[in-house]
Design a protein around this motif. Structure first.
Motif, PDB file in Angstrom:
ATOM      1  N   ALA A 110       0.492  -1.192   0.364  1.00  0.00           N
ATOM      2  CA  ALA A 110       0.173   0.133   0.127  1.00  0.00           C
ATOM      3  C   ALA A 110       1.200   1.212   0.117  1.00  0.00           C
ATOM      4  O   ALA A 110       1.749   0.727   0.382  1.00  0.00           O
ATOM      5  CB  ALA A 110      -0.723   0.531   1.268  1.00  0.00           C
ATOM      6  N   ALA A 111       0.465   2.552  -0.538  1.00  0.00           N
ATOM      7  CA  ALA A 111       1.053   3.833  -0.198  1.00  0.00           C
ATOM      8  C   ALA A 111       0.879   3.991   1.284  1.00  0.00           C
ATOM      9  O   ALA A 111       1.786   4.320   1.650  1.00  0.00           O
ATOM     10  CB  ALA A 111       0.412   4.802  -1.020  1.00  0.00           C
ATOM     11  N   THR A 112      -0.412   4.050   1.340  1.00  0.00           N
ATOM     12  CA  THR A 112      -0.570   4.078   2.935  1.00  0.00           C
ATOM     13  C   THR A 112      -1.236   3.478   3.601  1.00  0.00           C
ATOM     14  O   THR A 112      -2.299   3.280   3.172  1.00  0.00           O
ATOM     15  CB  THR A 112      -0.995   6.157   3.115  1.00  0.00           C
ATOM     16  OG1 THR A 112       0.142   6.936   2.223  1.00  0.00           O
ATOM     17  CG2 THR A 112      -1.028   6.437   3.898  1.00  0.00           C
ATOM     18  N   LEU A 113      -0.861   3.461   4.449  1.00  0.00           N
ATOM     19  CA  LEU A 113      -2.114   3.523   5.816  1.00  0.00           C
ATOM     20  C   LEU A 113      -3.403   4.168   6.697  1.00  0.00           C
ATOM     21  O   LEU A 113      -2.023   4.884   7.058  1.00  0.00           O
ATOM     22  CB  LEU A 113      -1.978   2.128   6.805  1.00  0.00           C
ATOM     23  CG  LEU A 113      -2.658   1.455   7.468  1.00  0.00           C
ATOM     24  CD1 LEU A 113      -3.211   0.385   6.875  1.00  0.00           C
ATOM     25  CD2 LEU A 113      -1.753   0.578   8.427  1.00  0.00           C
ATOM     26  N   TYR A 114      -4.012   3.715   6.526  1.00  0.00           N
ATOM     27  CA  TYR A 114      -5.489   4.610   7.353  1.00  0.00           C
ATOM     28  C   TYR A 114      -5.764   3.478   8.456  1.00  0.00           C
ATOM     29  O   TYR A 114      -6.736   2.399   8.036  1.00  0.00           O
ATOM     30  CB  TYR A 114      -6.218   5.337   6.274  1.00  0.00           C
ATOM     31  CG  TYR A 114      -5.284   6.396   6.191  1.00  0.00           C
ATOM     32  CD1 TYR A 114      -5.949   7.515   6.259  1.00  0.00           C
ATOM     33  CD2 TYR A 114      -5.208   5.803   4.752  1.00  0.00           C
ATOM     34  CE1 TYR A 114      -5.142   8.820   5.633  1.00  0.00           C
ATOM     35  CE2 TYR A 114      -4.663   6.315   3.870  1.00  0.00           C
ATOM     36  CZ  TYR A 114      -4.294   8.358   4.063  1.00  0.00           C
ATOM     37  OH  TYR A 114      -4.105   9.123   3.419  1.00  0.00           O
ATOM     38  N   THR A 115      -5.601   3.822   9.750  1.00  0.00           N
ATOM     39  CA  THR A 115      -5.800   2.580  10.778  1.00  0.00           C
ATOM     40  C   THR A 115      -6.218   3.206  12.188  1.00  0.00           C
ATOM     41  O   THR A 115      -5.284   4.551  12.289  1.00  0.00           O
ATOM     42  CB  THR A 115      -5.231   1.651  10.681  1.00  0.00           C
ATOM     43  OG1 THR A 115      -6.047   0.372  11.750  1.00  0.00           O
ATOM     44  CG2 THR A 115      -3.872   2.028  11.749  1.00  0.00           C
TER      45      THR A 115
ATOM     46  N   PHE B 176       4.767  -0.885  10.628  1.00  0.00           N
ATOM     47  CA  PHE B 176       6.426  -0.010  10.812  1.00  0.00           C
ATOM     48  C   PHE B 176       7.482  -1.353  10.371  1.00  0.00           C
ATOM     49  O   PHE B 176       8.350  -0.994   9.772  1.00  0.00           O
ATOM     50  CB  PHE B 176       6.441   0.707  12.676  1.00  0.00           C
ATOM     51  CG  PHE B 176       7.975   0.309  12.698  1.00  0.00           C
ATOM     52  CD1 PHE B 176       8.516   2.250  11.798  1.00  0.00           C
ATOM     53  CD2 PHE B 176       8.148  -0.486  12.949  1.00  0.00           C
ATOM     54  CE1 PHE B 176       9.865   1.271  12.193  1.00  0.00           C
ATOM     55  CE2 PHE B 176       9.878  -0.244  13.762  1.00  0.00           C
ATOM     56  CZ  PHE B 176      10.659   0.626  13.314  1.00  0.00           C
ATOM     57  N   PHE B 177       7.417  -2.246  10.355  1.00  0.00           N
ATOM     58  CA  PHE B 177       7.778  -3.269  10.147  1.00  0.00           C
ATOM     59  C   PHE B 177       7.831  -3.763   8.953  1.00  0.00           C
ATOM     60  O   PHE B 177       9.045  -3.353   8.542  1.00  0.00           O
ATOM     61  CB  PHE B 177       7.076  -4.872  10.628  1.00  0.00           C
ATOM     62  CG  PHE B 177       6.612  -5.352  12.208  1.00  0.00           C
ATOM     63  CD1 PHE B 177       7.691  -4.217  12.907  1.00  0.00           C
ATOM     64  CD2 PHE B 177       6.297  -5.741  12.829  1.00  0.00           C
ATOM     65  CE1 PHE B 177       7.183  -4.366  14.356  1.00  0.00           C
ATOM     66  CE2 PHE B 177       5.640  -5.715  14.435  1.00  0.00           C
ATOM     67  CZ  PHE B 177       6.459  -4.504  14.959  1.00  0.00           C
ATOM     68  N   LEU B 178       6.755  -3.023   8.343  1.00  0.00           N
ATOM     69  CA  LEU B 178       6.371  -3.337   6.859  1.00  0.00           C
ATOM     70  C   LEU B 178       7.365  -2.170   6.319  1.00  0.00           C
ATOM     71  O   LEU B 178       7.188  -2.069   4.543  1.00  0.00           O
ATOM     72  CB  LEU B 178       5.879  -4.156   5.948  1.00  0.00           C
ATOM     73  CG  LEU B 178       4.970  -5.026   6.340  1.00  0.00           C
ATOM     74  CD1 LEU B 178       3.849  -5.565   5.982  1.00  0.00           C
ATOM     75  CD2 LEU B 178       6.060  -5.865   6.071  1.00  0.00           C
ATOM     76  N   GLN B 179       7.782  -0.780   6.179  1.00  0.00           N
ATOM     77  CA  GLN B 179       7.586   0.615   6.176  1.00  0.00           C
ATOM     78  C   GLN B 179       6.868   1.055   5.036  1.00  0.00           C
ATOM     79  O   GLN B 179       7.373   1.238   4.161  1.00  0.00           O
ATOM     80  CB  GLN B 179       9.283   0.654   5.267  1.00  0.00           C
ATOM     81  CG  GLN B 179      10.384  -0.182   6.306  1.00  0.00           C
ATOM     82  CD  GLN B 179      10.834   0.621   7.394  1.00  0.00           C
ATOM     83  OE1 GLN B 179      11.378   2.433   6.620  1.00  0.00           O
ATOM     84  NE2 GLN B 179      10.612   0.843   8.535  1.00  0.00           N
ATOM     85  N   THR B 180       5.588   0.579   5.448  1.00  0.00           N
ATOM     86  CA  THR B 180       4.651   1.671   5.160  1.00  0.00           C
ATOM     87  C   THR B 180       3.967   2.486   6.000  1.00  0.00           C
ATOM     88  O   THR B 180       4.047   2.348   6.805  1.00  0.00           O
ATOM     89  CB  THR B 180       3.293   0.991   4.393  1.00  0.00           C
ATOM     90  OG1 THR B 180       3.448  -0.454   4.282  1.00  0.00           O
ATOM     91  CG2 THR B 180       1.976   1.111   4.330  1.00  0.00           C
ATOM     92  N   PRO B 181       4.391   3.815   4.872  1.00  0.00           N
ATOM     93  CA  PRO B 181       3.987   5.114   6.125  1.00  0.00           C
ATOM     94  C   PRO B 181       2.551   4.632   7.169  1.00  0.00           C
ATOM     95  O   PRO B 181       1.455   4.093   5.573  1.00  0.00           O
ATOM     96  CB  PRO B 181       4.012   6.607   4.967  1.00  0.00           C
ATOM     97  CG  PRO B 181       4.386   5.371   4.149  1.00  0.00           C
ATOM     98  CD  PRO B 181       4.587   4.225   4.145  1.00  0.00           C
ATOM     99  N   CYS B 182       1.644   5.084   7.969  1.00  0.00           N
ATOM    100  CA  CYS B 182       0.637   4.929   8.852  1.00  0.00           C
ATOM    101  C   CYS B 182       0.093   6.318   9.189  1.00  0.00           C
ATOM    102  O   CYS B 182       0.832   6.972   9.377  1.00  0.00           O
ATOM    103  CB  CYS B 182       0.838   3.944   9.857  1.00  0.00           C
ATOM    104  SG  CYS B 182      -0.433   4.268  10.570  1.00  0.00           S
ATOM    105  N   ILE B 183      -0.900   6.705   8.732  1.00  0.00           N
ATOM    106  CA  ILE B 183      -1.676   7.699   9.266  1.00  0.00           C
ATOM    107  C   ILE B 183      -2.834   7.198  10.621  1.00  0.00           C
ATOM    108  O   ILE B 183      -4.106   6.983  10.203  1.00  0.00           O
ATOM    109  CB  ILE B 183      -2.520   8.905   8.522  1.00  0.00           C
ATOM    110  CG1 ILE B 183      -1.468   9.179   7.668  1.00  0.00           C
ATOM    111  CG2 ILE B 183      -2.934   9.788   9.098  1.00  0.00           C
ATOM    112  CD1 ILE B 183      -1.772  10.007   6.181  1.00  0.00           C
ATOM    113  N   THR B 184      -2.638   7.673  12.110  1.00  0.00           N
ATOM    114  CA  THR B 184      -3.268   6.607  12.693  1.00  0.00           C
ATOM    115  C   THR B 184      -5.305   7.581  12.879  1.00  0.00           C
ATOM    116  O   THR B 184      -4.294   8.614  13.194  1.00  0.00           O
ATOM    117  CB  THR B 184      -2.979   6.459  13.878  1.00  0.00           C
ATOM    118  OG1 THR B 184      -1.015   5.631  13.703  1.00  0.00           O
ATOM    119  CG2 THR B 184      -2.869   6.086  15.650  1.00  0.00           C
ATOM    120  N   LEU B 185      -6.405   6.946  13.004  1.00  0.00           N
ATOM    121  CA  LEU B 185      -7.407   7.163  12.991  1.00  0.00           C
ATOM    122  C   LEU B 185      -7.891   7.772  13.969  1.00  0.00           C
ATOM    123  O   LEU B 185      -8.514   7.379  14.603  1.00  0.00           O
ATOM    124  CB  LEU B 185      -8.096   7.448  12.272  1.00  0.00           C
ATOM    125  CG  LEU B 185      -7.811   6.577  11.148  1.00  0.00           C
ATOM    126  CD1 LEU B 185      -8.730   5.917   9.722  1.00  0.00           C
ATOM    127  CD2 LEU B 185      -7.626   7.760   9.806  1.00  0.00           C
TER     128      LEU B 185
END
Length: 346
Positions: free
Chosen positions: A273-278, A288-297
């Motif tokens: 994925a380009a970005t995770l929203y969760t 983080f483990f997979l180096q995917t940027p995350c935006i925490t909701l």
């Protein structure tokens, strides 16, 4: 022979229990039993994880789910009060911060059965979250606190309970390392959904703080819909979120909703994925483990180190902090360290 009883009830706990189960199977004179409370009962949220991860079949499935936090906790507690003596438990292992975790801890300690808490010491410092209340109560009642990070150890030090705490690293990291190597050959989810790597965003919403009111759920849905204007958003729909959206009349149009997926499919989706929203704590770490940027909701997170290192940010903050490499979650052998500490305890 020591009877070790694992209590699980929700998706993240199945993932955490898998490497512990593998490690326990190698120990002589330990008999391992597993109790599934039934908190996550949908086949896509439960059975598939046992099958994919090779987790031993539950000795008991309590089949308790739904209801309010108090009713759920109480019913699980009542059932465990009968089951744990039957299994002659010498130690109970609990995971994370769910109502199953709290009920398992309370039942065991009241019968003077030692408790080991995997993923101890996490704090969001928001007592309005039921998970935060569960974390604090369980940590103060357990006999072994097995922490995933230095930050978790620091939290316990401030609460005066470091004498029983150990930093072992994160068992989810153990599992994610294994799964990321296998997912590409096992999962066909990208092909099924006709997705290109980095060509989509991934989103999940399930926590009570986001689903208990129309206002909060609408805000979270609107936020990920904005992301869908630039790239499609794949949205595995948690049963709680689906029911809440229907109850509040909130449209999910504009999002690519799919049924909940298994572990390897989720790892494959997350990895590319380009970005995770969760709002999921577990997925924040896996991103983080997979180096995917995350935006925490959410307005806070227990995984503060991922935010401080620029891999994750809270949705109401404008930008990621400068990105830097960190290795806070151990070396991929947390389960083995946990078992060694349990052996030493006996």
């Amino acid at each position: 022979m020591k009877n070790i009883v694992t209590i699980v009830g929700a998706r993240p706990q199945f993932i955490k229990a898998a490497p512990l189960g593998m490690a326990l199977a190698k120990v002589e004179n330990f008999r391992h039993s597993l109790i599934h409370t039934g908190q996550h009962f949908d086949a896509n949220m439960s059975k598939i994880f046992f099958t994919e991860l090779g987790i031993q079949a539950p000795e008991v499935n309590l089949g308790i789910n739904g209801k309010t936090h108090g009713v759920l906790t109480g019913r699980i507690l009542e059932a465990l009060d009968e089951i744990l003596p039957q299994l002659k438990a010498d130690m109970v292992i609990i995971y994370g911060d769910t109502d199953s975790t709290l009920a398992g801890c309370l039942s065991a300690v009241k019968m003077h059965i030692p408790v080991a808490h995997i993923e101890a010491g996490l704090r969001s410092f928001n007592r309005k979250m039921p998970e935060e209340v569960n974390r604090v109560l369980v940590d103060h009642a357990s006999d072994l606190l097995l922490c995933p990070t230095k930050e978790a150890m620091k939290n316990l030090k401030e609460e005066g309970i470091t004498d029983k705490a150990h930093n072992i690293g994160d068992v989810m990291y153990d599992m994610c390392l294994l799964a990321s190597r296998k997912a590409g050959t096992i999962s066909t989810i990208l092909e099924k959904l006709a997705l290109k790597k980095q060509g989509y965003n991934l989103a999940t919403i399930h926590r009570a703080e986001n689903t208990n009111s129309k206002q909060t759920l609408q805000a979270a849905i609107s936020y990920i819909k904005e992301a869908a204007q630039s790239k499609p958003v794949i949205f595995p729909l948690h049963p709680r979120t689906r029911i809440a959206a229907e109850r509040f009349g909130i449209s999910l149009a504009g999002l690519t909703t799919i049924d909940p997926v298994g572990y390897f499919d989720m790892i494959q989706l997350l990895q590319h994925a380009a970005t995770l929203y969760t709002d999921s704590g577990g997925l924040q770490k896996e991103a983080f483990f997979l180096q995917t940027p995350c935006i925490t909701l959410r307005d806070e997170t227990e995984w503060v180190e991922t935010v401080e290192a620029g891999h994750n940010r809270l949705w109401h903050t404008p930008n990621f902090l400068p990105k830097r490499d960190i290795a806070p979650y151990g070396d991929g052998h947390a389960a083995e360290q946990a078992i060694n500490i349990i052996k030493e305890y006996f």
